[in-house]
Design an enzyme around this catalytic site. Sequence first.
Site, PDB file in Angstrom:
ATOM      1  N   GLY A  31       0.798  -1.223   0.000  1.00 25.12           N
ATOM      2  CA  GLY A  31       0.000   0.000   0.000  1.00 25.12           C
ATOM      3  C   GLY A  31       0.827   1.268   0.000  1.00 25.12           C
ATOM      4  N   HIS A  37       4.140   1.565  -7.996  1.00 30.08           N
ATOM      5  CA  HIS A  37       3.110   0.515  -7.893  1.00 30.08           C
ATOM      6  C   HIS A  37       2.143   0.591  -9.069  1.00 30.08           C
ATOM      7  CE1 HIS A  37       3.974   1.321  -3.461  1.00 30.08           C
ATOM      8  NE2 HIS A  37       4.247   0.034  -3.576  1.00 30.08           N
ATOM      9  N   GLN A  61       7.268  -9.830   7.742  1.00 27.75           N
ATOM     10  CA  GLN A  61       8.527  -9.452   7.091  1.00 27.75           C
ATOM     11  C   GLN A  61       9.214  -8.279   7.773  1.00 27.75           C
ATOM     12  OE1 GLN A  61       6.288  -8.626   3.318  1.00 27.75           O
ATOM     13  NE2 GLN A  61       7.767  -6.989   3.044  1.00 27.75           N
ATOM     14  N   VAL A 177      10.664   2.891 -11.057  1.00 24.64           N
ATOM     15  CA  VAL A 177      10.220   4.232 -11.472  1.00 24.64           C
ATOM     16  C   VAL A 177      10.943   5.252 -10.587  1.00 24.64           C
ATOM     17  CG1 VAL A 177       8.244   5.786 -11.719  1.00 24.64           C
ATOM     18  CG2 VAL A 177       7.988   3.347 -12.214  1.00 24.64           C
ATOM     19  N   LEU A 185      11.384   5.750  -6.555  1.00 24.29           N
ATOM     20  CA  LEU A 185      10.158   5.909  -5.772  1.00 24.29           C
ATOM     21  C   LEU A 185      10.084   4.798  -4.734  1.00 24.29           C
ATOM     22  CD1 LEU A 185       7.324   6.937  -8.260  1.00 24.29           C
ATOM     23  CD2 LEU A 185       9.056   8.324  -7.140  1.00 24.29           C
ATOM     24  N   ARG A 188       8.662   4.619   1.499  1.00 26.46           N
ATOM     25  CA  ARG A 188       9.411   5.144   2.649  1.00 26.46           C
ATOM     26  C   ARG A 188       9.989   6.533   2.383  1.00 26.46           C
ATOM     27  NH1 ARG A 188      10.553  -0.663   3.389  1.00 26.46           N
ATOM     28  NH2 ARG A 188       9.791  -1.227   5.465  1.00 26.46           N
TER      29      ARG A 188
HETATM   30  O1  PAF Z   1       7.469  -5.427  -2.112  1.00 29.86           O
HETATM   31  C1  PAF Z   1       6.560  -5.356  -1.265  1.00 29.86           C
HETATM   32  O2  PAF Z   1       5.816  -4.374  -1.171  1.00 29.86           O
HETATM   33  C2  PAF Z   1       6.357  -6.524  -0.309  1.00 29.86           C
HETATM   34  O3  PAF Z   1       7.554  -7.084   0.091  1.00 29.86           O
HETATM   35  C3  PAF Z   1       5.401  -7.592  -0.870  1.00 29.86           C
HETATM   36  C4  PAF Z   1       5.978  -8.291  -2.089  1.00 29.86           C
HETATM   37  C5  PAF Z   1       4.059  -6.977  -1.210  1.00 29.86           C
HETATM   38  C6  PAF Z   1       5.169  -8.682   0.189  1.00 29.86           C
HETATM   39  O4  PAF Z   1       4.617  -8.136   1.346  1.00 29.86           O
END
Ligand code: PAF
Length: 281
Positions: A31, A37, A61, A177, A185, A188
Amino acid sequence: MQQLRTRAEVRAAVAEARQNGSRIALVPTMGFLHEGHLSLIDRARTLADCVVISVFVNPLQFGPTDDLERYPRALGRDAELASARGADLLFAPSVTEMYPDGEPRVSVVPGPEAERLCGVSRPGHFRGVLTIVAKLFGIVQPDAAVFGQKDAQQAALIRRMVRDLDMPVQVEIAPTVREPDGLALSSRNVYLSPDERDRALALVGGLNRCQALFAAGETDPEVLRAALRHALNAPGVEAEYAEVVDSARFAPLQRVVSGTVCAVAARLGTTRLIDNLVLGS
Ligand code: PAF
């Protein structure tokens, strides 16, 4: 665009799309969407008729000292952006929806590649990434999935998981990008003060220098590594790693070739940024 919160809802929506003959592509994200994205949605659209984007900040993670609590979240805005870009389904589950029994007892153990670069300062990170990606693949059962080159080590590990575990998913990696001045980009980037934002250009500066050296015929990885270290040796930039590695195993190499990856990680204040560049690309 349909917004879905549960695994059952996603399974039903995807099954319906499949019945109508659609190919399914998945764009997994955490997100706080940005143009990087959204470019993954564009790529997914070229691969499938139904594009599913997931938005889930995956606790598995994040390490104990990582930024899980403060990781930026803006689901309403994400939904607007994803919908405007043409995603068909947005899957934004809660943590209990994804991990109903708490931390899973079974998880995906990445290969030794996960212990290098980002794996050094973030032990367990890639186990968390591969586990959530495997779960998303299990829930959505996409024909294709799109990830960003910005997370090059993650992309290589996902490719390896799909290959070693025979997952029937076509993995596509889309280019990083960048801002007009070259900064990659990242969600964070929002943490950076204006001063840190300026200093963060050291990362792409070092990578561009490597590309120029390679274009001029340099093939000694030590020379490129030194150029990366030199670029990161700047006030306010705390280098974490500056590596020149092969793209599949992320291991050091004797001689730089086209396709070699230059990768950097550094802290700007409390913000950790990564970036990389594939030589000859
Ligand atoms: O790259 C990311 O944003 C994350 O590591 C992912 C692949 C969505 C897994 O949580």
